[in-house]
Design an enzyme around this catalytic site. Structure first.
Site, PDB file in Angstrom:
ATOM      1  N   THR A 139       0.691  -1.305   0.005  1.00 47.76           N
ATOM      2  CA  THR A 139       0.155   0.123  -0.108  1.00 47.76           C
ATOM      3  C   THR A 139       0.951   1.376   0.103  1.00 47.76           C
ATOM      4  O   THR A 139       0.529   2.356  -0.546  1.00 47.76           O
ATOM      5  CB  THR A 139      -0.927  -0.059   1.103  1.00 47.76           C
ATOM      6  OG1 THR A 139      -1.643  -1.221   1.194  1.00 47.76           O
ATOM      7  CG2 THR A 139      -1.846   1.287   1.047  1.00 47.76           C
ATOM      8  N   HIS A 150       1.380   1.833  -3.417  1.00 44.36           N
ATOM      9  CA  HIS A 150       0.048   2.282  -4.174  1.00 44.36           C
ATOM     10  C   HIS A 150      -0.490   3.488  -3.856  1.00 44.36           C
ATOM     11  O   HIS A 150      -0.908   4.185  -4.800  1.00 44.36           O
ATOM     12  CB  HIS A 150      -0.999   1.110  -3.764  1.00 44.36           C
ATOM     13  CG  HIS A 150      -0.921  -0.405  -4.042  1.00 44.36           C
ATOM     14  ND1 HIS A 150      -1.362  -1.451  -3.593  1.00 44.36           N
ATOM     15  CD2 HIS A 150       0.039  -0.702  -5.324  1.00 44.36           C
ATOM     16  CE1 HIS A 150      -0.885  -2.479  -4.166  1.00 44.36           C
ATOM     17  NE2 HIS A 150      -0.138  -2.139  -5.112  1.00 44.36           N
TER      18      HIS A 150
HETATM   19 ZN   LIG Z   1      -0.683  -1.999   4.778  1.00 43.12          ZN
END
Ligand SMILES: [Zn+2]
Ligand SMILES: [Zn+2]
Length: 340
Positions: free
Chosen positions: A41, A44
């Site tokens: 993440t 991301h």
């Molecule tokens: Zn995470």
């Protein structure tokens, strides 16, 4: 000044740079970070799909370290305390926060997202987020508890109600799935886990799962054998593609639960008639609560969960760490270390 990993602008890369030392505000603690967990993440977030407020933003939502200083009004903590930190900061007043479901708060703010995070030498966090770390747990192991472990715990135990005697499927044995296997086994469930990578399957087997390569063996056939044709009680989808959703729903028993943890594809296709006929449940799973983190600290201390770390990189080698994360040849999670 201190070192930190920041998103300077969307579409760029994560970069290590010098940043001003944070100061703990009222109710906050200043933590000297000893290790932080690198999550996909973090990368991301560069897309800008999840707005982070002002940039540059210091990322990193999993951290462990020691309390250095306390802001006004903080009680119960002292400099030198070993800690990790829950990620979510709710408004504290809405029905979700009042029920302890901070992850559902509409005004949710998160460490390493809407406020500066732990890929740094120091971070200021609300003292209410701190969780004490027992001496038996290293900073490195603790650095992957808030997300990689607690998120699986939250999803499987509280959303999926995984329990003794159940049979479940875990799609994907990455940084989350490898802990999902351990949590399911601790809860008394039997696990079939899937990965195309033999090292990941071997690891899942070491923790008590049956592991298959979905490219070599169709999931439906493997589950038919695994459950004597019944279908599984719970599918944990750590991948989140149209294909994983289609395959996962197809092996669920009537009344079974499908847990949406991964979300690689923007939309999924759900066949309506089977859903109607079988009363299967499709359940969204978001992050973890502070109590989830307290629980996994305990489960780690008592060795019912072993945090699995695949690689260590110093904070300033963030580019190498990200390249390794994206290479796909990793088994377990990446931890960013600090020099002692
Ligand atoms: Zn995470
Ligand atoms: Zn709230």
């Amino acid at each position: 000044m201190m070192r930190a990993v920041v998103i300077a602008r969307y579409g760029a890369e994560l970069e290590a740079r010098g940043c001003a030392m944070p100061r703990p505000g009222p109710g906050e603690a200043l933590v000297r970070v000893r290790a932080s967990g690198l999550c996909a993440t973090d990368v991301h977030l560069l897309s800008g799909r999840q707005p982070l407020g002002t940039l540059p933003r210091i990322v990193g939502h999993e951290l462990a370290g020691e309390v250095i200083a306390l802001g006004d009004g903080v009680t119960g903590w002292r400099p030198g305390d070993r800690v990790t930190a829950a990620i979510d900061i709710g408004c504290g007043n809405c029905r979700h926060c009042l029920a302890g479901q901070t992850q559902r708060c509409r005004a949710l703010r998160r460490i390493g997202f809407e406020r500066d995070g732990g890929h740094a030498d120091y971070v200021a966090v609300p003292a209410a987020n701190l969780v004490a770390l027992p001496a038996e747990i290293s900073y490195e192991a603790a650095a992957i508890l808030p997300d990689a472990v607690a998120c699986m715990y939250h999803s499987m135990i509280h959303r999926g109600m995984v329990a003794l005697g159940q049979r479940i499927v875990i799609l994907g044995i990455g940084g989350l799935g490898v802990h999902g296997v351990q949590i399911a086994r601790s809860a008394g469930a039997e696990v079939l886990a899937t990965s195309r990578r033999s090292e990941r399957r071997a690891l899942a087997e070491r923790y008590g799962a049956v592991a298959i390569d979905p490219a070599a063996q169709p999931l439906a056939a493997a589950v038919a054998t695994f459950t004597q044709g019944e279908g599984v009680d719970v599918v944990v989808d750590n991948i989140g593609t149209r294909e994983s959703v289609r395959q996962g729903l197809a092996v669920l028993r009537p009344g079974g639960k499908f847990l949406v943890v991964g979300y690689l594809d923007e939309t999924f296709e759900i066949p309506s008639m089977p859903l109607f006929k079988t009363e299967q449940e499709i359940i969204g799973c978001r992050g973890s609560t502070k109590q989830d983190l307290i629980d996994v600290v305990h489960l780690t201390r008592t060795e019912r969960i072993t945090p699995v770390i695949g690689a260590y990189y110093p904070l300033e080698k963030i580019h190498e760490a990200v390249a390794r994360l994206q290479s796909g040849d990793l088994v377990g999670r990446i931890v960013l270390t600090r020099d002692a």
